[in-house]
Design a protein around this motif. Sequence first.
Motif, short mmCIF file in Angstrom:
data_model
loop_
_atom_site.label_atom_id
_atom_site.label_comp_id
_atom_site.label_asym_id
_atom_site.label_seq_id
_atom_site.Cartn_x
_atom_site.Cartn_y
_atom_site.Cartn_z
N SER A 117 0.82 -1.22 0.00
CA SER A 117 0.00 0.00 0.00
C SER A 117 0.85 1.27 0.00
CB SER A 117 -0.94 0.01 1.20
OG SER A 117 -0.20 -0.05 2.39
N LYS A 151 -2.81 8.04 8.31
CA LYS A 151 -4.23 7.97 7.98
C LYS A 151 -4.56 8.75 6.70
CE LYS A 151 -8.36 7.38 10.62
NZ LYS A 151 -9.33 8.05 11.47
N SER A 152 -3.96 9.93 6.58
CA SER A 152 -4.25 10.78 5.43
C SER A 152 -3.72 10.20 4.12
CB SER A 152 -3.65 12.16 5.65
OG SER A 152 -2.23 12.04 5.76
N ILE A 154 -3.98 6.99 3.24
CA ILE A 154 -4.65 5.73 2.86
C ILE A 154 -5.50 5.89 1.60
CG2 ILE A 154 -6.34 4.01 3.60
CD1 ILE A 154 -5.25 4.35 6.46
N GLU A 155 -6.40 6.87 1.60
CA GLU A 155 -7.30 7.02 0.45
C GLU A 155 -6.54 7.27 -0.85
OE1 GLU A 155 -10.22 6.22 -0.65
OE2 GLU A 155 -10.50 5.34 1.32
N PRO A 156 -5.59 8.24 -0.85
CA PRO A 156 -4.82 8.46 -2.09
C PRO A 156 -4.10 7.21 -2.56
CG PRO A 156 -4.40 10.23 -0.51
CD PRO A 156 -5.26 9.23 0.19
N SER A 157 -3.57 6.44 -1.61
CA SER A 157 -2.85 5.23 -1.98
C SER A 157 -3.78 4.21 -2.65
CB SER A 157 -2.19 4.65 -0.73
OG SER A 157 -2.06 3.27 -0.86
N LEU A 158 -4.96 4.05 -2.08
CA LEU A 158 -5.92 3.09 -2.66
C LEU A 158 -6.32 3.54 -4.07
CD1 LEU A 158 -8.18 2.39 0.47
CD2 LEU A 158 -6.41 0.90 -0.50
N GLN A 159 -6.47 4.85 -4.20
CA GLN A 159 -6.83 5.41 -5.51
C GLN A 159 -5.74 5.13 -6.55
OE1 GLN A 159 -9.79 6.57 -5.83
NE2 GLN A 159 -9.51 6.98 -8.02
N ARG A 162 -5.81 1.47 -7.55
CA ARG A 162 -6.94 1.19 -8.44
C ARG A 162 -6.68 1.68 -9.87
NH1 ARG A 162 -11.77 -0.90 -8.05
NH2 ARG A 162 -12.21 -1.30 -5.89
N PRO A 175 -7.97 -2.68 1.93
CA PRO A 175 -6.86 -2.18 2.73
C PRO A 175 -6.56 -3.18 3.84
CG PRO A 175 -8.82 -0.77 2.96
CD PRO A 175 -9.21 -1.90 2.08
#
Length: 198
Positions: A117, A151-152, A154-159, A162, A175
């Motif tokens: 990740s 924490k901040s 996580i979302e960019p990494s998942l994006q 994808r 995650p």
Amino acid sequence: MAINLQNAEFILSAAAPKSFLRDGLPQVAFAGRSNVGKSSVINRLLNRKNFARVGAAPGKTIHINYFKIDRAFYLVDLPGYGYAKVSKSERDRWGKLMESYFAHPELMTLGVMIVDSRHKPTADDCTMAQWFKDTGCPLIVVANKLDKLKKSEIEPSLQTIRETLELGEETTLIPFSAEKGTGRDELLSSILSGAGLI
Ligand SMILES: Nc1nc2c(ncn2[C@@H]2O[C@H](COP(=O)(O)OP(=O)(O)OP(=O)(O)O)[C@@H](O)[C@H]2O)c(=O)[nH]1
Ligand SMILES: [Mg+2]
């Protein structure tokens, strides 16, 4: 029927297609770069400490390991890729073995691809994802080592994962932290439902 994950046994290490299991039980195939935490994810899934660590030094033993779970399905641990120190002959052997496994998509029920990740997926990860997609089997992508992210992040990494792997909406991206246990229950239920076991 509930699956008893405690009933897990190592069955065999296949170094060539003649040893591939073809007994009709569902096969859930795990792949990812060497050191991404493939064995750790399997151990976490089964809540075992040292189950999926069958012998091999990283990148050295190029085998497909089969673990039978409760006589109901197999976890298939495919050899890792991207390990810098392997020789060309070992890389060729890896390629041949993986090509033979993926040449029999009827053996595979579900793919689980593990990425880190923290990093944008590599070109090898993209190739691996494409191999999985080409089987036509459902695919689950696990973004491991989540505990190493803020924490901040996580979302960019998942994006990024994808987008880079060009995952469609039908692909579940989980995650995960093999270290902390994050995502374990979601991965388990995705595997059991993806393999038609629940
Ligand atoms: N912090 C953290 N470390 C992890 C996590 N998962 C695995 N690791 C560590 O990453 C290293 C590699 O883990 P393995 O499970 O052996 O990785 P692998 O993909 O099976 O590696 P090979 O079989 O050698 O290709 C070990 O030091 C693990 O402790 C995780 O979620 N978080
Ligand atoms: Mg391993």
